[in-house]
Design a protein around this motif. Structure first.
Motif, PDB file in Angstrom:
ATOM      1  N   GLN A 267       0.819  -1.125   0.153  1.00 31.43           N
ATOM      2  CA  GLN A 267       0.064   0.097  -0.048  1.00 31.43           C
ATOM      3  C   GLN A 267       0.879   1.326   0.013  1.00 31.43           C
ATOM      4  O   GLN A 267       1.582   1.323   0.931  1.00 31.43           O
ATOM      5  N   GLU A 268       0.728   1.964  -0.887  1.00 32.98           N
ATOM      6  CA  GLU A 268       1.365   3.553  -1.189  1.00 32.98           C
ATOM      7  C   GLU A 268       0.911   4.298   0.158  1.00 32.98           C
ATOM      8  O   GLU A 268       2.044   5.198   0.626  1.00 32.98           O
ATOM      9  N   GLN A 269      -0.124   4.356   0.508  1.00 35.96           N
ATOM     10  CA  GLN A 269      -0.565   5.236   1.567  1.00 35.96           C
ATOM     11  C   GLN A 269      -0.285   5.005   2.967  1.00 35.96           C
ATOM     12  O   GLN A 269      -0.003   5.785   3.986  1.00 35.96           O
ATOM     13  N   VAL A 270       0.064   3.644   3.116  1.00 36.35           N
ATOM     14  CA  VAL A 270       0.393   3.409   4.505  1.00 36.35           C
ATOM     15  C   VAL A 270       2.114   3.516   4.667  1.00 36.35           C
ATOM     16  O   VAL A 270       2.678   2.914   3.931  1.00 36.35           O
ATOM     17  N   ILE A 271       2.569   4.278   5.592  1.00 38.12           N
ATOM     18  CA  ILE A 271       4.034   4.391   5.665  1.00 38.12           C
ATOM     19  C   ILE A 271       4.600   3.684   6.854  1.00 38.12           C
ATOM     20  O   ILE A 271       5.911   3.644   6.665  1.00 38.12           O
ATOM     21  N   LYS A 272       3.813   3.213   7.687  1.00 31.03           N
ATOM     22  CA  LYS A 272       4.536   2.362   8.783  1.00 31.03           C
ATOM     23  C   LYS A 272       3.726   1.695   9.380  1.00 31.03           C
ATOM     24  O   LYS A 272       2.247   1.820   9.503  1.00 31.03           O
ATOM     25  N   PHE A 273       4.029   0.343   9.809  1.00 30.64           N
ATOM     26  CA  PHE A 273       3.033  -0.379  10.556  1.00 30.64           C
ATOM     27  C   PHE A 273       3.941  -1.421  11.512  1.00 30.64           C
ATOM     28  O   PHE A 273       5.038  -1.440  11.361  1.00 30.64           O
ATOM     29  N   ILE A 274       2.888  -1.815  12.487  1.00 29.38           N
ATOM     30  CA  ILE A 274       3.362  -2.906  13.425  1.00 29.38           C
ATOM     31  C   ILE A 274       2.422  -3.767  13.874  1.00 29.38           C
ATOM     32  O   ILE A 274       1.251  -3.518  13.995  1.00 29.38           O
ATOM     33  N   THR A 275       2.723  -5.087  14.106  1.00 26.37           N
ATOM     34  CA  THR A 275       1.792  -6.083  14.326  1.00 26.37           C
ATOM     35  C   THR A 275       2.578  -6.715  15.735  1.00 26.37           C
ATOM     36  O   THR A 275       3.562  -7.019  15.867  1.00 26.37           O
TER      37      THR A 275
END
Lengths: 113, 136
Positions: free
Chosen positions: B83-91
């Motif tokens: 996804q281009e819009q998501v810049i960072k994530f954590i699970t």
């Protein structure tokens, strides 16, 4: 717990009690945290207690930035246990949470100066 | 076996509110079709980032509480990465932690009960009984 309260007495009174001959009877309890023996200590340091144990905070979540901020130094470093008084168990959880929080940009890795 | 996870991700600040909803909707659809379950989706709003991420200094935080299998989680993570819009994530896996918390809570409740009962008959004994509970 009671011991800690008694050891908060000022050093000056402590010197007086030790210099005067002690009356026969039960010996007053020694300060728990302070090293006993010849008074090399200039001031008494209060025994720190773990914030999470006393306030019964079980979950240390990476989302709770307010809580974590208190255990992070100005530049973003994790404050050592010896300064904050957090117990080993909670420090481990705490450092885990801080690292997760850094990963999602809630806490800085290194604060800009 | 389904496990509970928290997926938090940051969406770039220049997307529209409607696009954000669409993005969450799409992810939810992906999870449900993959055999998982979204227990809650929480928009935490726009927040300043602690450091610059892909030249952005703030972003929309979104939190998903998900019940899913490990394979599905890797798939969701792959989608987030694309996804281009998501810049960072954590699970973060939560089920072990939840189990531990339930255990601690049960232990604490059982202790409160025991100290509360003798307080009715003997007041002097109550503080002595309460103290070990406070020490834990």
């Amino acid at each position: 717990m009671n011991m800690a309260d008694e050891t908060t007495s000022t050093p000056s009174t402590e010197v007086q009690t030790t210099s005067t001959p002690r009356p026969a009877g039960p010996r007053p309890p020694r300060p728990a945290g302070a090293p006993g023996g010849a008074g090399g200590r200039k001031f008494f340091r209060r025994k720190k207690v773990c914030k999470f144990c006393t306030e019964k905070i079980d979950a240390i979540s990476y989302r709770d930035v307010r809580l974590l901020q208190g255990f992070v130094a100005e530049r973003g470093k994790i404050v050592p246990r010896r300064l904050t008084g957090v117990c080993t168990r909670h420090q481990r959880k705490l450092s885990q949470a801080i690292k997760q929080s850094r990963n999602i940009a809630l806490l800085p890795f290194a604060a800009r100066y | 076996m389904n496990r509970s996870y928290e997926i938090m991700f940051i969406v770039r600040p220049d997307v529209e509110e409607a696009d954000l909803d669409k993005l969450i909707e799409g992810l939810t659809g992906n999870i449900v079709s993959g055999g998982g379950e979204v227990k809650a989706a929480e928009k935490m709003g726009r927040r300043r980032l602690a450091y610059t991420v892909r030249k952005f200094n703030d972003g929309f935080y979104v939190l998903l509480h998900v019940l899913a299998e490990g394979g599905l989680i890797t798939e969701i993570e792959r989608r987030l990465r694309v996804q281009e819009q998501v810049i960072k994530f954590i699970t973060v896996r939560m089920d072990e932690e939840e189990k531990r918390l339930a255990k601690v809570k049960a232990l604490r409740d059982s202790k409160v009960k025991r100290s509360a009962l003798p307080a009715v008959e003997a007041v002097a004994e109550a503080p002595a009984a309460a103290e070990p509970a406070a020490a834990v």
